[in-house]
Design an enzyme around this catalytic site. Structure first.
Site, PDB file in Angstrom:
ATOM      1  N   ARG A  58       0.808  -1.221   0.000  1.00  0.00           N
ATOM      2  CA  ARG A  58       0.000   0.000   0.000  1.00  0.00           C
ATOM      3  C   ARG A  58       0.843   1.273   0.000  1.00  0.00           C
ATOM      4  O   ARG A  58       0.579   2.213  -0.755  1.00  0.00           O
ATOM      5  CB  ARG A  58      -0.926   0.042   1.226  1.00  0.00           C
ATOM      6  CG  ARG A  58      -2.202  -0.721   1.051  1.00  0.00           C
ATOM      7  CD  ARG A  58      -2.656  -1.280   2.370  1.00  0.00           C
ATOM      8  NE  ARG A  58      -1.745  -2.340   2.765  1.00  0.00           N
ATOM      9  CZ  ARG A  58      -1.891  -3.607   2.423  1.00  0.00           C
ATOM     10  NH1 ARG A  58      -2.945  -3.987   1.755  1.00  0.00           N
ATOM     11  NH2 ARG A  58      -1.001  -4.518   2.749  1.00  0.00           N
ATOM     12  N   THR A  59       1.826   1.327   0.884  1.00  0.00           N
ATOM     13  CA  THR A  59       2.542   2.596   1.044  1.00  0.00           C
ATOM     14  C   THR A  59       3.302   2.947  -0.232  1.00  0.00           C
ATOM     15  O   THR A  59       3.211   4.064  -0.740  1.00  0.00           O
ATOM     16  CB  THR A  59       3.481   2.532   2.259  1.00  0.00           C
ATOM     17  OG1 THR A  59       2.715   2.144   3.399  1.00  0.00           O
ATOM     18  CG2 THR A  59       4.120   3.880   2.526  1.00  0.00           C
ATOM     19  N   LYS A  87      25.396  -4.507  -1.064  1.00  0.00           N
ATOM     20  CA  LYS A  87      26.864  -4.540  -1.226  1.00  0.00           C
ATOM     21  C   LYS A  87      27.555  -3.841  -0.069  1.00  0.00           C
ATOM     22  O   LYS A  87      28.774  -3.688  -0.077  1.00  0.00           O
ATOM     23  CB  LYS A  87      27.263  -3.838  -2.532  1.00  0.00           C
ATOM     24  CG  LYS A  87      26.683  -4.456  -3.786  1.00  0.00           C
ATOM     25  CD  LYS A  87      27.195  -3.676  -4.994  1.00  0.00           C
ATOM     26  CE  LYS A  87      26.537  -4.134  -6.278  1.00  0.00           C
ATOM     27  NZ  LYS A  87      26.837  -3.214  -7.393  1.00  0.00           N
ATOM     28  N   ARG A 108      11.485   3.738   3.256  1.00  0.00           N
ATOM     29  CA  ARG A 108      11.119   2.771   4.306  1.00  0.00           C
ATOM     30  C   ARG A 108      12.360   1.943   4.616  1.00  0.00           C
ATOM     31  O   ARG A 108      12.992   1.408   3.708  1.00  0.00           O
ATOM     32  CB  ARG A 108       9.980   1.862   3.856  1.00  0.00           C
ATOM     33  CG  ARG A 108       9.749   0.710   4.841  1.00  0.00           C
ATOM     34  CD  ARG A 108       8.496  -0.067   4.562  1.00  0.00           C
ATOM     35  NE  ARG A 108       7.310   0.710   4.888  1.00  0.00           N
ATOM     36  CZ  ARG A 108       6.072   0.236   4.812  1.00  0.00           C
ATOM     37  NH1 ARG A 108       5.867  -1.009   4.425  1.00  0.00           N
ATOM     38  NH2 ARG A 108       5.041   1.003   5.137  1.00  0.00           N
ATOM     39  N   HIS A 136       5.434   6.149  11.452  1.00  0.00           N
ATOM     40  CA  HIS A 136       4.883   6.004  10.100  1.00  0.00           C
ATOM     41  C   HIS A 136       3.920   7.177   9.900  1.00  0.00           C
ATOM     42  O   HIS A 136       2.709   7.009   9.835  1.00  0.00           O
ATOM     43  CB  HIS A 136       4.170   4.658   9.993  1.00  0.00           C
ATOM     44  CG  HIS A 136       3.864   4.191   8.603  1.00  0.00           C
ATOM     45  ND1 HIS A 136       3.971   5.006   7.492  1.00  0.00           N
ATOM     46  CD2 HIS A 136       3.442   2.983   8.150  1.00  0.00           C
ATOM     47  CE1 HIS A 136       3.628   4.294   6.420  1.00  0.00           C
ATOM     48  NE2 HIS A 136       3.294   3.072   6.792  1.00  0.00           N
TER      49      HIS A 136
HETATM   50  C1  NCD Z   1       1.971  -1.057   8.116  1.00  0.00           C
HETATM   51  C2  NCD Z   1       3.476  -0.861   8.234  1.00  0.00           C
HETATM   52  O1  NCD Z   1       4.202  -1.150   7.300  1.00  0.00           O
HETATM   53  O2  NCD Z   1       3.862  -0.392   9.289  1.00  0.00           O
HETATM   54  N1  NCD Z   1       1.515  -1.224   6.820  1.00  0.00           N
HETATM   55  C3  NCD Z   1       1.234  -0.086   6.087  1.00  0.00           C
HETATM   56  O3  NCD Z   1       2.083   0.735   5.844  1.00  0.00           O
HETATM   57  N2  NCD Z   1      -0.034   0.073   5.686  1.00  0.00           N
HETATM   58  C4  NCD Z   1       1.410  -2.006   9.068  1.00  0.00           C
HETATM   59  C5  NCD Z   1       1.997  -3.381   9.182  1.00  0.00           C
HETATM   60  O4  NCD Z   1       2.894  -3.762   8.437  1.00  0.00           O
HETATM   61  O5  NCD Z   1       1.506  -4.108  10.052  1.00  0.00           O
END
Ligand code: NCD
Length: 307
Positions: A58-59, A87, A108, A136
């Site tokens: 999703r993100t 590497k 991320r 997040h």
């Molecule tokens: C979450 C995350 O990556 O922190 N997912 C997201 O970004 N929608 C939640 C999760 O992984 O549980």
């Protein structure tokens, strides 16, 4: 106000109320434009780089969709093992390289504080898409946007956050963001997965009413919003401990019986076993609408940090 004071989005507690309103209003404008079928060009000529060193559906996709909807372009590293990180390249060096390719960076990374480290290495805007078990913030903005759309308000609501509150970055950011409003929190977690004490202290210092329990059924009747989360397996050192806790809460129609008819059920997704699939048909089951809200919120963030 037309701009954000920081071009980086690192933590949910960095925003003033005015900035939160600016982001929400900008997102609502973009959502209306998309619904009207408008072709937008606000990011035309600009490039977004998405660097994802942890899994994501999703993100990453909603950031990329947001950039494309704004007429911009995207270059992407979707897997750490396909990048030079495998590497042994440092995050600093990767970011110094990517700043030569892109106008905005979405990161991320498994390490808490990594987004701040990246932001310190470059003048290019850095958006934190999850730093380990830390924060997040862009998720919490779409969560707030969802609550406003589903409930019509935030002030006066009782919001339960349930599941892995220790390791879940979504709930860390959401608790901070909602503490700008007049909310009451119920934190539902097994003793081993409680919300970090520093966050609870921070909320209480702002005058927020926080109740902590491990009993979801008892907490449910007073709630307006129930935010379920996945037990974060990747953060456990001991697989046996994960197995012991993984099914701590499974939301079923039967458990939901005494809940308010107006209850909004949320989940950042992915769900593993936390919500039975027959809950999906309930009118208050908002988690797929919540995921869709990621696009206008991220359109707003991309355009605001590059203004
Ligand atoms: C979450 C995350 O990556 O922190 N997912 C997201 O970004 N929608 C939640 C999760 O992984 O549980």
């Amino acid at each position: 106000m037309t701009r954000l004071s920081s071009k980086d989005v690192l933590r949910a507690d960095q925003f003033s109320i005015e900035e939160i309103d600016l982001i929400l209003e900008t997102a609502a404008g973009y959502e209306r434009a998309l619904e009207a079928g408008e072709i937008l060009e606000d990011m035309r000529g600009k490039v977004l780089s998405t660097l994802f060193y942890e899994p994501s559906t999703r993100t990453r996709l909603s950031f990329e969709a947001a950039m494309l909807r704004l007429g911009g372009r995207v270059v992407s590293v979707a897997e750490a093992k396909s990048s030079s990180a495998s590497k042994g390249e440092s995050l600093h060096d990767t970011i110094k390289t990517v700043e030569g390719y892109a106008d905005v960076i979405v990161l991320r990374h498994p390490q808490v504080g990594s987004a701040a480290e990246a932001a310190a290495a470059t003048d290019t805007p850095v958006l934190n898409a999850g730093d380990g078990a830390g924060q997040h913030p862009t998720q919490s903005l779409l969560d707030l946007y969802t609550i406003l759309k589903e409930q019509g308000k935030v002030d006066g609501l009782t919001v339960a956050l349930a599941g892995d509150l220790k390791n879940g970055r979504t709930v860390h950011s959401l608790a901070d963001l909602l503490s700008n409003y007049d909310v009451r929190f119920v934190f539902v977690a097994p003793p081993a997965l409680k919300m970090p004490g520093e966050i609870v202290d921070r909320l209480r210092a702002k005058g927020i009413d926080v109740e902590e329990t491990d009993d979801l059924a008892a907490a449910l009747p007073s709630c307006d919003v129930l935010y379920m989360t996945r037990i974060q397996r990747e953060r456990f050192e001991d697989p046996a401990e994960y197995d012991r806790l993984k099914d701590a809460y499974v939301l079923t129609r039967a458990i939901l019986e005494p809940a308010k008819a107006s209850l909004t059920i949320m989940h950042p997704l992915p769900r593993v076993n936390e919500i039975a699939t027959d809950v999906d048909e309930l009118p208050g089951a908002a988690y797929f609408r919540q995921a869709a809200n990621g696009v206008p919120i991220r359109m707003a963030l991309l355009s605001l940090v590059t203004r």
